[in-house]
Motif scaffolding. Structure first.
Motif, PDB file in Angstrom:
ATOM      1  N   GLY A   1       0.794  -1.223   0.000  1.00 41.65           N
ATOM      2  CA  GLY A   1       0.000   0.000   0.000  1.00 41.65           C
ATOM      3  C   GLY A   1       0.823   1.269   0.000  1.00 41.65           C
ATOM      4  N   GLN A   2       2.154   1.138  -0.118  1.00 39.60           N
ATOM      5  CA  GLN A   2       2.982   2.352  -0.065  1.00 39.60           C
ATOM      6  C   GLN A   2       3.091   2.974  -1.452  1.00 39.60           C
ATOM      7  OE1 GLN A   2       6.294   0.708   2.534  1.00 39.60           O
ATOM      8  NE2 GLN A   2       5.849   2.679   3.432  1.00 39.60           N
ATOM      9  N   ALA A   3       1.982   3.566  -1.873  1.00 37.21           N
ATOM     10  CA  ALA A   3       1.882   4.047  -3.248  1.00 37.21           C
ATOM     11  C   ALA A   3       2.937   5.087  -3.585  1.00 37.21           C
ATOM     12  CB  ALA A   3       0.492   4.611  -3.485  1.00 37.21           C
ATOM     13  N   VAL A   4       3.121   6.060  -2.698  1.00 38.38           N
ATOM     14  CA  VAL A   4       3.987   7.187  -3.028  1.00 38.38           C
ATOM     15  C   VAL A   4       5.415   6.711  -3.310  1.00 38.38           C
ATOM     16  CG1 VAL A   4       4.922   9.355  -2.209  1.00 38.38           C
ATOM     17  CG2 VAL A   4       2.577   8.742  -1.687  1.00 38.38           C
ATOM     18  N   GLU A   5       5.964   5.915  -2.382  1.00 35.22           N
ATOM     19  CA  GLU A   5       7.343   5.469  -2.549  1.00 35.22           C
ATOM     20  C   GLU A   5       7.490   4.622  -3.814  1.00 35.22           C
ATOM     21  OE1 GLU A   5       5.591   5.161   0.133  1.00 35.22           O
ATOM     22  OE2 GLU A   5       6.676   5.860   1.893  1.00 35.22           O
ATOM     23  N   ILE A   6       6.548   3.683  -3.995  1.00 37.51           N
ATOM     24  CA  ILE A   6       6.698   2.735  -5.100  1.00 37.51           C
ATOM     25  C   ILE A   6       6.535   3.427  -6.445  1.00 37.51           C
ATOM     26  CG2 ILE A   6       5.607   0.750  -6.204  1.00 37.51           C
ATOM     27  CD1 ILE A   6       5.292  -0.434  -3.427  1.00 37.51           C
ATOM     28  N   VAL A   7       5.516   4.283  -6.559  1.00 35.87           N
ATOM     29  CA  VAL A   7       5.331   4.998  -7.827  1.00 35.87           C
ATOM     30  C   VAL A   7       6.556   5.882  -8.094  1.00 35.87           C
ATOM     31  CG1 VAL A   7       3.958   6.710  -9.035  1.00 35.87           C
ATOM     32  CG2 VAL A   7       2.824   4.909  -7.772  1.00 35.87           C
ATOM     33  N   ALA A   8       7.054   6.531  -7.031  1.00 34.45           N
ATOM     34  CA  ALA A   8       8.214   7.410  -7.224  1.00 34.45           C
ATOM     35  C   ALA A   8       9.431   6.606  -7.677  1.00 34.45           C
ATOM     36  CB  ALA A   8       8.521   8.145  -5.924  1.00 34.45           C
ATOM     37  N   ILE A   9       9.691   5.464  -7.032  1.00 32.90           N
ATOM     38  CA  ILE A   9      10.870   4.656  -7.422  1.00 32.90           C
ATOM     39  C   ILE A   9      10.728   4.202  -8.877  1.00 32.90           C
ATOM     40  CG2 ILE A   9      12.089   2.478  -7.016  1.00 32.90           C
ATOM     41  CD1 ILE A   9      11.431   2.760  -4.079  1.00 32.90           C
ATOM     42  N   THR A  10       9.533   3.692  -9.219  1.00 32.17           N
ATOM     43  CA  THR A  10       9.343   3.187 -10.577  1.00 32.17           C
ATOM     44  C   THR A  10       9.552   4.290 -11.610  1.00 32.17           C
ATOM     45  OG1 THR A  10       7.650   1.801  -9.600  1.00 32.17           O
ATOM     46  CG2 THR A  10       7.829   1.769 -11.980  1.00 32.17           C
ATOM     47  N   MET A  11       8.943   5.437 -11.354  1.00 30.39           N
ATOM     48  CA  MET A  11       9.101   6.532 -12.316  1.00 30.39           C
ATOM     49  C   MET A  11      10.563   6.955 -12.418  1.00 30.39           C
ATOM     50  SD  MET A  11       5.892   9.020 -11.835  1.00 30.39           S
ATOM     51  CE  MET A  11       4.442   8.775 -12.829  1.00 30.39           C
ATOM     52  N   LEU A  12      11.237   6.944 -11.271  1.00 31.18           N
ATOM     53  CA  LEU A  12      12.644   7.341 -11.265  1.00 31.18           C
ATOM     54  C   LEU A  12      13.480   6.392 -12.123  1.00 31.18           C
ATOM     55  CD1 LEU A  12      13.650   9.753  -9.684  1.00 31.18           C
ATOM     56  CD2 LEU A  12      14.701   8.189  -8.065  1.00 31.18           C
ATOM     57  N   VAL A  13      13.157   5.095 -12.048  1.00 33.77           N
ATOM     58  CA  VAL A  13      13.898   4.117 -12.850  1.00 33.77           C
ATOM     59  C   VAL A  13      13.721   4.425 -14.335  1.00 33.77           C
ATOM     60  CG1 VAL A  13      13.965   1.708 -13.572  1.00 33.77           C
ATOM     61  CG2 VAL A  13      13.855   2.281 -11.157  1.00 33.77           C
ATOM     62  N   TYR A  14      12.457   4.624 -14.746  1.00 32.26           N
ATOM     63  CA  TYR A  14      12.231   4.909 -16.170  1.00 32.26           C
ATOM     64  C   TYR A  14      12.882   6.215 -16.584  1.00 32.26           C
ATOM     65  CZ  TYR A  14       9.201   0.972 -16.886  1.00 32.26           C
ATOM     66  OH  TYR A  14       8.731  -0.306 -17.017  1.00 32.26           O
ATOM     67  N   LEU A  15      12.812   7.212 -15.691  1.00 32.26           N
ATOM     68  CA  LEU A  15      13.455   8.489 -16.014  1.00 32.26           C
ATOM     69  C   LEU A  15      14.949   8.297 -16.199  1.00 32.26           C
ATOM     70  CD1 LEU A  15      11.979  11.348 -13.841  1.00 32.26           C
ATOM     71  CD2 LEU A  15      12.055  11.156 -16.310  1.00 32.26           C
ATOM     72  N   THR A  16      15.566   7.495 -15.286  1.00 34.20           N
ATOM     73  CA  THR A  16      17.004   7.264 -15.400  1.00 34.20           C
ATOM     74  C   THR A  16      17.340   6.579 -16.715  1.00 34.20           C
ATOM     75  OG1 THR A  16      16.892   6.867 -13.044  1.00 34.20           O
ATOM     76  CG2 THR A  16      18.981   6.390 -14.122  1.00 34.20           C
ATOM     77  N   ILE A  17      16.543   5.540 -17.056  1.00 39.30           N
ATOM     78  CA  ILE A  17      16.807   4.845 -18.322  1.00 39.30           C
ATOM     79  C   ILE A  17      16.687   5.825 -19.481  1.00 39.30           C
ATOM     80  CG2 ILE A  17      16.028   3.027 -19.881  1.00 39.30           C
ATOM     81  CD1 ILE A  17      15.028   1.489 -17.457  1.00 39.30           C
ATOM     82  N   SER A  18      15.596   6.601 -19.488  1.00 31.59           N
ATOM     83  CA  SER A  18      15.371   7.552 -20.587  1.00 31.59           C
ATOM     84  C   SER A  18      16.520   8.533 -20.704  1.00 31.59           C
ATOM     85  CB  SER A  18      14.105   8.358 -20.344  1.00 31.59           C
ATOM     86  OG  SER A  18      12.994   7.548 -20.384  1.00 31.59           O
ATOM     87  N   LEU A  19      16.875   9.139 -19.565  1.00 30.76           N
ATOM     88  CA  LEU A  19      17.904  10.173 -19.620  1.00 30.76           C
ATOM     89  C   LEU A  19      19.252   9.570 -20.007  1.00 30.76           C
ATOM     90  CD1 LEU A  19      16.879  12.386 -16.583  1.00 30.76           C
ATOM     91  CD2 LEU A  19      16.434  12.740 -19.002  1.00 30.76           C
ATOM     92  N   THR A  20      19.546   8.331 -19.530  1.00 31.05           N
ATOM     93  CA  THR A  20      20.825   7.715 -19.893  1.00 31.05           C
ATOM     94  C   THR A  20      20.896   7.470 -21.386  1.00 31.05           C
ATOM     95  OG1 THR A  20      20.614   6.545 -17.815  1.00 31.05           O
ATOM     96  CG2 THR A  20      22.445   5.918 -19.212  1.00 31.05           C
TER      97      THR A  20
END
Lengths: 368, 395
Positions: B359-378
């Motif tokens: 149920g920890q939506a904020v942390e999980i959504v943030a981590i997931t988005m961060l991963v995709y952002l990192t992949i995209s930016l790399t």
């Protein structure tokens, strides 16, 4: 030659004209190409014949129940019986006429855009009507309103193709103004505004739409003060709009960059302020050249609307998914998917042809 | 009196019309609005989470997950932590994106070049391919391959097979797995040496050609070296490699490598869909090279193949690379559609199951988005470097 007679013009060799000539030139120009033709031709024929056999010759078209699918071919009867569901979802049947009226008005706005006989002015008026009055009118008609005597139909029963079109339309109409502001902001001289716009655009462009939809459906309720709740459809629309406005901003920025610097300077020289200069000189030109780009993002948005099924909305694809597992029918998955694919294809392909046509038409004045 | 008023409003107007002052005021106001906006969201979120009794922080990452995952590239079972499920999901995402990028590039280039073919059948077929698959939603294609094709394959007992080595059924594609024995390390070592040697050879040949004009078939010799040397060593060592061939035991296959149907469907759909876009990019890239270039290189006496390799492709690549990069990014992001058919990628495992359990939506959504952002930016960073190297050097 010496007697002054001109030799008659000989016809070209029979092997280089007509059907044979065409075949020789286009199918067997070299031995490698010829082998390729034979192999591909065999592949096409051997897969197309069974497909036509299944989809048309041995298929059942007429009927009302699973019992009418007697032959070995495709069971198109299934599509026919579920067509209403695919178009309207769970929308109550007695109120279907309201959706139909909106479809009719939508058609009246869209169809003239494809004909060159219609004057540009009428197209403009229709277009402006389409992005201003039409969405409000559609909302009143589809959602309902007590003052007009239309019973309320909650968004939870909206579905099918209608929902797909609503998502795409609202997404694009809401994204254009936000996209314009973001694009202007990204080209602004103010460092803070520019930085904010860059972060906003790159963030939404960097993450998959599915994570945004998840965010909209699980995190948005947490962001709001206690007691304020958003409808599920509205949450999806917010997610889609944010995502789409970032892409729209980049398309519009492309248009802004294509406007020669002299235009900006001319606007300043006339004494126009920033908003006047942008609104009267720059944006009308920039938006005109990015219309094909906007249509292209609309195409991808239209395809992306299918993702809303992961957060439980009942779009066209979800409607198909839900009906093909009906055990009363034999395996109709292929028929269902082919139907859905065909519907999406017709929309996307016609939009892409429209955008190509516009591109050709608009290419004349601005080619530099 | 009147004088005074004019001066005062004049002073204010001067200030109001000063672009620097206006810009600063506007930016300060924007900053305040943004800060207030995020502050409100933060306040609401904290209050809402307290009310719902959702814990915060990243502590959940070390708790045991308690659910199984059908496919994992690293050892995993239910007793391992949520942190581990994150890595399993991330690796699965990277696997399908990597395979998809390679396959889509190959298919896309073939179809794109096919569209320019003089052969009518080839060009028409390529055009039909592009126009069909580009205009059908990816999710629909994934569903089609998964539910209508792969799920309808025969069961394990009636598998389709090729030479008792490869088996295809509704549980997946079974391939023989290589089992390296003692001595295989030497073969790998030789392969690496051969690769280094080939690169050095290519450099030497190029330098020599630039200095003396003498040519050396470096590419052909290099390929022969890279394939031949390890092969010779492999045979000389007595073939130190065994194959773990899948076998039908009871109701299912054992052994070998399994490609689950979820992966197959996702990969097929991603490849076909992205290839249609890449094909268009390749076509327009090649068409962007002006015909004069081809004629000029013919005038210089270059052969057809050399023209293609040295004149057309390098110039076309300059046009192709930027949009190609965004297609790679799209493919990576689109791999998140895996959640719809249950392929255990990052979104499905982490944003789906883990989020539902904790149920920890904020942390999980943030981590997931961060991963995709990192992949995209790399990826876009790397491609920008390449782009700079390949861009027109104007003198």
């Amino acid at each position: 030659m010496s007697d002054g007679k001109v030799n008659p013009v000989l016809p070209p060799p029979s092997l280089s004209v007509g059907v044979i000539g065409w075949i020789k030139k286009n199918l067997f120009p070299s031995w490698f190409s010829g082998v390729l033709t034979v192999v591909l031709g065999y592949f096409i024929i051997s897969s197309l014949i069974p497909f036509i056999d299944w989809a048309i010759l041995k298929a059942d078209f007429i009927g009302e129940s699973p019992a009418d699918c007697t032959s070995e071919g495709a069971c198109w009867v299934f599509i026919g019986t579920r067509l209403d569901f695919f178009i309207y979802g769970f929308y109550p049947e007695s109120e279907h006429w309201r959706v139909n009226v909106i479809y009719l008005i939508f058609g009246l706005i869209i169809v003239p855009q494809f004909f060159s006989a219609v004057s540009a002015r009428i197209k403009m008026i229709l277009g402006v009507f389409g992005v201003t009055v039409f969405p409000a009118l559609s909302f009143v008609m589809i959602y309902g309103s007590e003052t007009f005597g239309l019973p309320i139909v909650g968004t939870s029963v909206w579905g099918g193709l209608t929902l797909t079109l609503i998502l795409a339309y609202v997404g694009i109409v809401a994204a254009i103004p936000i996209g314009i502001l973001l694009a202007l902001g990204r080209r602004s001289d103010m460092p803070l505004v520019r930085a904010l716009c860059v972060v906003f655009i790159e963030f939404w462009r960097g993450v998959p739409l599915i994570t945004i939809l998840f965010m909209a459906s699980v995190m948005l309720p947490l962001f709001l003060p206690d007691g304020v709740t958003f409808d599920r459809l509205l949450r999806a629309l917010i997610g889609i709009t944010l995502f789409q406005s970032a892409y729209m901003a980049e398309v519009i920025r492309g248009g802004l960059q294509a406007i020669p610097k002299g235009q900006y300077e001319a606007a300043e020289a006339l004494g126009l302020g920033y908003w006047q200069g942008m609104g009267l000189i720059i944006l009308p030109q920039a938006l005109k050249i990015v219309i094909p780009g906007i249509v292209n993002t609309l195409i991808s948005l239209f395809k992306d609307t299918t993702l809303v099924l992961v957060i439980g909305l009942f779009d066209l694809l979800r409607a198909v998914q839900a009906t093909i597992i009906d055990p009363a029918w034999r395996n109709v998955a292929t028929e269902g998917y082919i139907f859905a694919a065909f519907v999406f294809w017709v929309f996307c392909y016609s939009m892409s042809r429209y955008s190509q046509m516009l591109e050709r038409k608009l290419h004349t004045g601005h080619k530099r | 009196m009147a004088d005074k008023r004019t001066t005062r409003s004049g002073g204010f107007a001067r200030l109001w019309n000063d672009p620097t002052v206006r810009a600063r005021t506007f930016q300060i106001l924007t900053a305040l609005v943004v800060v207030y906006f995020f502050w409100t969201i933060f306040q609401n979120t904290v209050a809402n989470m307290e009310r719902r009794g959702i814990s915060t922080g990243l502590g959940f990452l070390s708790q045991p997950s308690g659910f199984g995952i059908v496919m994992s590239l690293i050892p995993y079972n239910e007793t391992m932590s949520y942190g581990r499920t994150f890595w399993v999901g991330l690796l699965n995402t990277l696997l399908v994106s990597g395979l998809g990028i390679v396959l889509a590039t190959i298919v896309g280039f073939i179809v794109g070049i096919g569209r320019l073919s003089k052969n009518w059948l080839v060009s028409t077929l390529s055009a039909v391919f592009v126009d069909t698959f580009r205009n059908i939603p990816l999710l629909l294609q994934i569903f089609f391959w998964y539910f209508a094709v792969l799920r309808n394959l025969p069961g394990p007992r009636q598998s389709m097979e090729i030479g008792e080595m490869f088996f295809l059924n509704n549980r997946g594609l079974y391939l023989p797995a290589p089992l390296p024995e003692e001595g295989m390390g030497v073969v790998w070592g030789v392969l690496v040496l051969a690769l280094i040697g080939a690169v050095l050879l290519y450099r030497w040949a190029r330098k020599r050609q630039e200095a003396t004009g003498q040519q050396f078939p470096a590419i052909r010799v290099g390929i022969a070296m890279v394939i031949g040397l390890p092969l010779v060593v492999f045979l000389a060592m007595g073939s130190p490699m065994d194959w773990d061939v899948p076998e039908l035991r009871g109701f299912n296959f054992r052994g070998g490598i399994v490609m689950i149907p979820e992966l197959g469907a996702l990969l097929l759909a991603l490849t076909v869909y992205t290839a249609a876009f890449i094909a268009e990019i390749v076509r327009s890239g090649i068409q962007a090279v002006s015909h004069g270039q081809t004629e000029a290189s013919a005038a210089l006496g270059l052969k057809r193949g050399t023209t293609l390799r040295l004149v057309i492709i390098p110039q076309a690549m300059r046009v192709i690379i930027p949009p190609l990069t965004s297609q790679y990014l799209n493919l990576t992001k689109n791999s998140s559609l895996a959640v719809a058919i249950g392929y255990p990628d990052l979104v499905s495992v982490f944003m789906g199951t883990t989020l539902n359990q904790t149920g920890q939506a904020v942390e999980i959504v943030a981590i997931t988005m961060l991963v995709y952002l990192t992949i995209s930016l790399t990826i876009s960073f790397l491609m920008n470097i390449y782009n700079k190297a390949a861009a027109l050097k104007e003198r």
